[in-house]
Design an enzyme around this catalytic site. Structure first.
Site, short mmCIF file in Angstrom:
data_model
loop_
_atom_site.label_atom_id
_atom_site.label_comp_id
_atom_site.label_asym_id
_atom_site.label_seq_id
_atom_site.Cartn_x
_atom_site.Cartn_y
_atom_site.Cartn_z
N SER A 1 0.78 -1.10 0.04
CA SER A 1 -0.06 0.07 0.15
C SER A 1 0.68 1.15 -0.04
CB SER A 1 -1.05 -0.10 1.07
OG SER A 1 -2.06 0.95 0.97
N ASP B 1 -9.66 -5.85 -4.46
CA ASP B 1 -9.18 -4.70 -3.61
C ASP B 1 -10.15 -3.63 -3.49
OD1 ASP B 1 -7.64 -2.78 -2.35
OD2 ASP B 1 -5.88 -3.82 -2.98
N HIS C 1 -7.46 -5.68 0.03
CA HIS C 1 -6.17 -4.96 0.45
C HIS C 1 -5.28 -5.40 1.64
CE1 HIS C 1 -4.08 -1.15 -0.93
NE2 HIS C 1 -4.05 -0.75 0.28
#
Length: 350
Positions: free
Chosen positions: A174, A301, A329
């Site tokens: 991320s 996601d 995610h």
């Protein structure tokens, strides 16, 4: 007949109601007690894991932050490896870089890699997970983390102390992808490969937040109107962080994750420092541009949609692209074996 008690119909109805009410109250009390006991046990387990981690750090003297790595476990692992060294996969001999450094995303910490660490160690690779500044068990106040440079300092310190003849594979999740990009620009010779896991693989002059703009709105609008902003220096001062509510975190990060992993995250995640998310990266063709980058897309996601991830790899093409179906995610992953398999495959690429 002397022992027989007579009751009217009204008394019988009232007694029945009272019995049902008492039973219902008992069930509610029992349910509340069970939930409280479960939460207490979870917090105790988390506290014990942190204490063990801190203890291992004290004796290890290493700046790296490996999760769940007590000294006794290291001794047992060493014994097991010596006993089964002949059984290790043959491909390890062909892997030049066995050290894999795992960089968590916003709000998470080194703890989130526990599944990946276990699988990589079982394979014979050497994973290390770091807590970024103000994350995990790093005691820095997140309100004081105002730049990507400050946020990335544990990673920079690690690379600075790496022997000259050693290289590592960096894996960023991320917003941790921005820290990986920052490291590629400043230490290109110490990073063999960089892996962006549903990550902010930004271009020159771009902010990590810009990658999430399609889900969260523009940075300007978000900082003006979002109810998820935190103000560590007071409401009359600029926002210092972001902290999503449980419902939002579940929808953005954990739409496919096991319940136990979500419970761990809920008591472990910390506010996201806003400054690093708004910092523009300066990336040059001579340094960042010469790096070997790989991207892993997560196809279920909600925080960074597959379309956005596809756009990232199209605008800033990596050397290779991998995809994991049915993964959200979260760095825990509902399919940790898939992530492990891909990381091993990338490590083997000459």
């Amino acid at each position: 007949m002397g022992n027989t008690m007579c009751m009217t119909k009204k008394e019988i109805r009232e007694a029945g109601k009272n019995g049902v009410g008492s039973s219902s109250r008992r069930m509610e009390r029992s349910k509340r007690r069970s939930l409280l006991e479960e939460e207490l046990l979870h917090r105790q387990a988390l506290s014990m894991a942190i204490q063990q981690h801190q203890l291992s750090q004290r004796f290890d003297g290493s700046i790296s932050r490996r999760v769940g790595s007590t000294s006794s476990r290291r001794r047992n692992d060493l014994t097991d490896q010596q006993a089964s060294s002949k059984q290790l996969p043959e491909f390890l001999e062909n892997i030049k870089t066995k050290k894999i450094v795992l960089i968590h995303g916003e709000g998470f910490g080194a703890w989130c890699w526990y599944k990946t660490i276990a699988l990589l160690e079982e394979t014979g690779l050497v994973p290390t997970a770091l807590d970024l500044t103000g994350s995990g068990i790093d005691l820095t106040n997140t309100n004081n983390v105002t730049s990507l440079e400050a946020y990335s300092k544990p990673l920079i310190d690690y690379l600075e102390n790496l022997p000259e003849d050693e290289k590592v594979i960096l894996v960023g999740h991320s917003a941790g992808g921005a820290c990986v990009s920052y490291a590629l620009e400043h230490f290109p010779t110490k990073i063999a490969k960089a892996v962006f896991l549903c990550a902010t693989m930004v271009s020159d002059g771009q902010r990590p937040f810009d990658v999430f703009a399609e889900e969260l709105g523009s940075a300007e609008l978000f900082t003006q109107e979002s109810k998820f902003l935190t103000y560590g220096n007071g409401k009359d001062k600029p926002a210092t962080g972001i902290m999503f509510e449980k419902e939002q975190m579940h929808g953005l990060y954990f739409n496919q994750s096991p319940t136990k992993d979500v419970a761990l995250a809920m008591v472990s995640m910390r506010p996201i420092p806003l400054g690093p998310m708004m910092d523009k990266l300066s990336l040059t063709p001579e340094k960042y541009g010469t790096s070997r980058r790989f991207y892993i897309q997560t196809l279920d996601d909600h925080a960074l949609s597959p379309d956005v991830q596809e756009k990232l790899v199209r605008v800033n093409p990596p050397e290779g692209v991998f995809k994991i179906k049915g993964s959200d995610h979260s760095p825990f992953f509902s399919k940790p074996q898939s992530l492990h398999k891909i990381l091993v495959e990338i490590a083997q690429i000459p």
